[in-house]
Each structure stands twice: as C-alpha cells, then as structure tokens.
Scaffold this motif. Structure first.
Motif, PDB file in Angstrom:
ATOM      1  N   TYR A  29     -16.343 -15.797  20.049  1.00 23.17           N
ATOM      2  CA  TYR A  29     -17.335 -14.804  19.639  1.00 23.17           C
ATOM      3  C   TYR A  29     -16.838 -13.385  19.919  1.00 23.17           C
ATOM      4  O   TYR A  29     -16.943 -12.496  19.076  1.00 23.17           O
ATOM      5  N   LEU A  30     -16.291 -13.194  21.120  1.00 24.36           N
ATOM      6  CA  LEU A  30     -15.792 -11.864  21.474  1.00 24.36           C
ATOM      7  C   LEU A  30     -14.611 -11.464  20.592  1.00 24.36           C
ATOM      8  O   LEU A  30     -14.473 -10.294  20.231  1.00 24.36           O
ATOM      9  N   TYR A  31     -13.788 -12.425  20.235  1.00 18.95           N
ATOM     10  CA  TYR A  31     -12.667 -12.131  19.336  1.00 18.95           C
ATOM     11  C   TYR A  31     -13.203 -11.675  17.981  1.00 18.95           C
ATOM     12  O   TYR A  31     -12.713 -10.709  17.407  1.00 18.95           O
ATOM     13  N   TRP A  32     -14.214 -12.372  17.467  1.00 15.06           N
ATOM     14  CA  TRP A  32     -14.813 -11.971  16.193  1.00 15.06           C
ATOM     15  C   TRP A  32     -15.440 -10.588  16.298  1.00 15.06           C
ATOM     16  O   TRP A  32     -15.289  -9.758  15.407  1.00 15.06           O
ATOM     17  N   LYS A  33     -16.133 -10.346  17.399  1.00 12.40           N
ATOM     18  CA  LYS A  33     -16.858  -9.082  17.576  1.00 12.40           C
ATOM     19  C   LYS A  33     -15.908  -7.900  17.740  1.00 12.40           C
ATOM     20  O   LYS A  33     -16.137  -6.835  17.165  1.00 12.40           O
ATOM     21  N   GLU A  34     -14.861  -8.035  18.516  1.00 10.24           N
ATOM     22  CA  GLU A  34     -13.990  -6.916  18.852  1.00 10.24           C
ATOM     23  C   GLU A  34     -12.767  -6.782  17.939  1.00 10.24           C
ATOM     24  O   GLU A  34     -12.352  -5.675  17.638  1.00 10.24           O
ATOM     25  N   ILE A  35     -12.176  -7.901  17.521  1.00  9.72           N
ATOM     26  CA  ILE A  35     -10.906  -7.845  16.796  1.00  9.72           C
ATOM     27  C   ILE A  35     -11.052  -8.316  15.357  1.00  9.72           C
ATOM     28  O   ILE A  35     -10.284  -7.930  14.502  1.00  9.72           O
ATOM     29  N   GLY A  36     -12.050  -9.124  15.065  1.00 13.18           N
ATOM     30  CA  GLY A  36     -12.209  -9.779  13.768  1.00 13.18           C
ATOM     31  C   GLY A  36     -11.922  -8.910  12.555  1.00 13.18           C
ATOM     32  O   GLY A  36     -11.660  -7.718  12.641  1.00 13.18           O
ATOM     33  N   CYS A  37     -11.998  -9.495  11.407  1.00 14.62           N
ATOM     34  CA  CYS A  37     -11.640  -8.859  10.147  1.00 14.62           C
ATOM     35  C   CYS A  37     -12.761  -7.921   9.687  1.00 14.62           C
ATOM     36  O   CYS A  37     -13.888  -8.351   9.481  1.00 14.62           O
ATOM     37  N   ILE A  38     -12.446  -6.665   9.489  1.00 12.49           N
ATOM     38  CA  ILE A  38     -13.442  -5.671   9.089  1.00 12.49           C
ATOM     39  C   ILE A  38     -13.771  -5.792   7.600  1.00 12.49           C
ATOM     40  O   ILE A  38     -14.923  -5.650   7.192  1.00 12.49           O
ATOM     41  N   THR A  39     -12.790  -6.090   6.775  1.00  6.81           N
ATOM     42  CA  THR A  39     -13.012  -6.109   5.331  1.00  6.81           C
ATOM     43  C   THR A  39     -13.769  -7.350   4.870  1.00  6.81           C
ATOM     44  O   THR A  39     -14.339  -7.351   3.791  1.00  6.81           O
ATOM     45  N   GLY A  40     -13.766  -8.407   5.649  1.00  5.07           N
ATOM     46  CA  GLY A  40     -14.450  -9.635   5.265  1.00  5.07           C
ATOM     47  C   GLY A  40     -13.618 -10.541   4.378  1.00  5.07           C
ATOM     48  O   GLY A  40     -14.102 -11.548   3.882  1.00  5.07           O
ATOM     49  N   THR A  41     -12.374 -10.196   4.153  1.00  3.50           N
ATOM     50  CA  THR A  41     -11.524 -11.013   3.291  1.00  3.50           C
ATOM     51  C   THR A  41     -10.725 -12.056   4.062  1.00  3.50           C
ATOM     52  O   THR A  41     -10.107 -12.912   3.448  1.00  3.50           O
ATOM     53  N   CYS A  42     -10.728 -11.992   5.365  1.00  2.00           N
ATOM     54  CA  CYS A  42     -10.013 -12.971   6.184  1.00  2.00           C
ATOM     55  C   CYS A  42     -10.898 -14.215   6.316  1.00  2.00           C
ATOM     56  O   CYS A  42     -12.006 -14.116   6.842  1.00  2.00           O
ATOM     57  N   PRO A  43     -10.465 -15.377   5.870  1.00  4.13           N
ATOM     58  CA  PRO A  43     -11.356 -16.537   5.868  1.00  4.13           C
ATOM     59  C   PRO A  43     -11.756 -17.030   7.251  1.00  4.13           C
ATOM     60  O   PRO A  43     -12.863 -17.519   7.430  1.00  4.13           O
ATOM     61  N   LEU A  44     -10.906 -16.907   8.245  1.00  2.00           N
ATOM     62  CA  LEU A  44     -11.249 -17.420   9.570  1.00  2.00           C
ATOM     63  C   LEU A  44     -11.902 -16.374  10.456  1.00  2.00           C
ATOM     64  O   LEU A  44     -12.852 -16.655  11.171  1.00  2.00           O
ATOM     65  N   LYS A  45     -11.391 -15.166  10.434  1.00  2.00           N
ATOM     66  CA  LYS A  45     -11.845 -14.151  11.379  1.00  2.00           C
ATOM     67  C   LYS A  45     -13.053 -13.357  10.904  1.00  2.00           C
ATOM     68  O   LYS A  45     -13.593 -12.575  11.650  1.00  2.00           O
ATOM     69  N   SER A  46     -13.509 -13.532   9.666  1.00  2.00           N
ATOM     70  CA  SER A  46     -14.564 -12.668   9.158  1.00  2.00           C
ATOM     71  C   SER A  46     -15.963 -13.133   9.536  1.00  2.00           C
ATOM     72  O   SER A  46     -16.906 -12.359   9.457  1.00  2.00           O
ATOM     73  N   GLN A  47     -16.143 -14.385   9.940  1.00  2.00           N
ATOM     74  CA  GLN A  47     -17.470 -14.894  10.256  1.00  2.00           C
ATOM     75  C   GLN A  47     -17.497 -15.477  11.666  1.00  2.00           C
ATOM     76  O   GLN A  47     -16.597 -16.203  12.076  1.00  2.00           O
ATOM     77  N   TRP A  48     -18.570 -15.182  12.381  1.00  2.00           N
ATOM     78  CA  TRP A  48     -18.696 -15.701  13.739  1.00  2.00           C
ATOM     79  C   TRP A  48     -18.915 -17.209  13.727  1.00  2.00           C
ATOM     80  O   TRP A  48     -18.572 -17.900  14.678  1.00  2.00           O
ATOM     81  N   GLN A  49     -19.468 -17.741  12.631  1.00  2.00           N
ATOM     82  CA  GLN A  49     -19.718 -19.185  12.553  1.00  2.00           C
ATOM     83  C   GLN A  49     -18.432 -19.996  12.546  1.00  2.00           C
ATOM     84  O   GLN A  49     -18.448 -21.184  12.869  1.00  2.00           O
ATOM     85  N   THR A  50     -17.339 -19.398  12.172  1.00  2.00           N
ATOM     86  CA  THR A  50     -16.067 -20.114  12.217  1.00  2.00           C
ATOM     87  C   THR A  50     -15.287 -19.827  13.495  1.00  2.00           C
ATOM     88  O   THR A  50     -14.553 -20.688  13.978  1.00  2.00           O
TER      89      THR A  50
END
Length: 71
Positions: free
Chosen positions: A20-41
C-alpha cells in the motif's frame, strides 16, 4: 522462539502495508502502469512477497525436523 511460527503471517501483514505504501508514495502517476497504478493489485503483491520473506525467515529460525531426529 514462541512466535517464530507466526513469522510468515507477520510478514504477510507487513508486506500488505508495504504494498500500500509503495502504491501511495512511489506508484504510477499516469495510471498506465498495470501493476503499480492500483492499490488493489499492490496490496496482494506486497502481501505475497511478505509471506515468502517471512516463510524464509521462519525456515532459518525453525529448521525442519528430519525423519531420524528425535526431539
């Protein structure tokens, strides 16, 4: 050594929080990254890696009993 049995489950919880913290702090901003763009994954992926790491650590602290060992 009483709580060594729960290392895999503790690792699962820590991994889920880490995902969750990885998604919140580092995750994909554009939403095009399939794994990092959603907290559910990211939460299940982090939980999986935390479980594996905890299970490996449990193996170091509690070696498996062999058939010939008597304890």
């Amino acid at each position: 050594m009483k709580y060594v049995k729960f290392l895999a489950w503790i690792g699962t919880g820590i991994g889920a929080i880490g995902g969750y913290l990885y998604w919140k702090e580092i995750g994909c901003i554009t939403g095009t990254c399939p794994l990092k763009s959603q907290w559910q994954t990211m939460i299940p992926i982090g939980a999986y890696f935390g479980f594996v790491a905890g299970d490996v650590l449990k193996g170091f602290f509690m070696p498996s009993k062999k058939d010939g060992d008597k304890q």
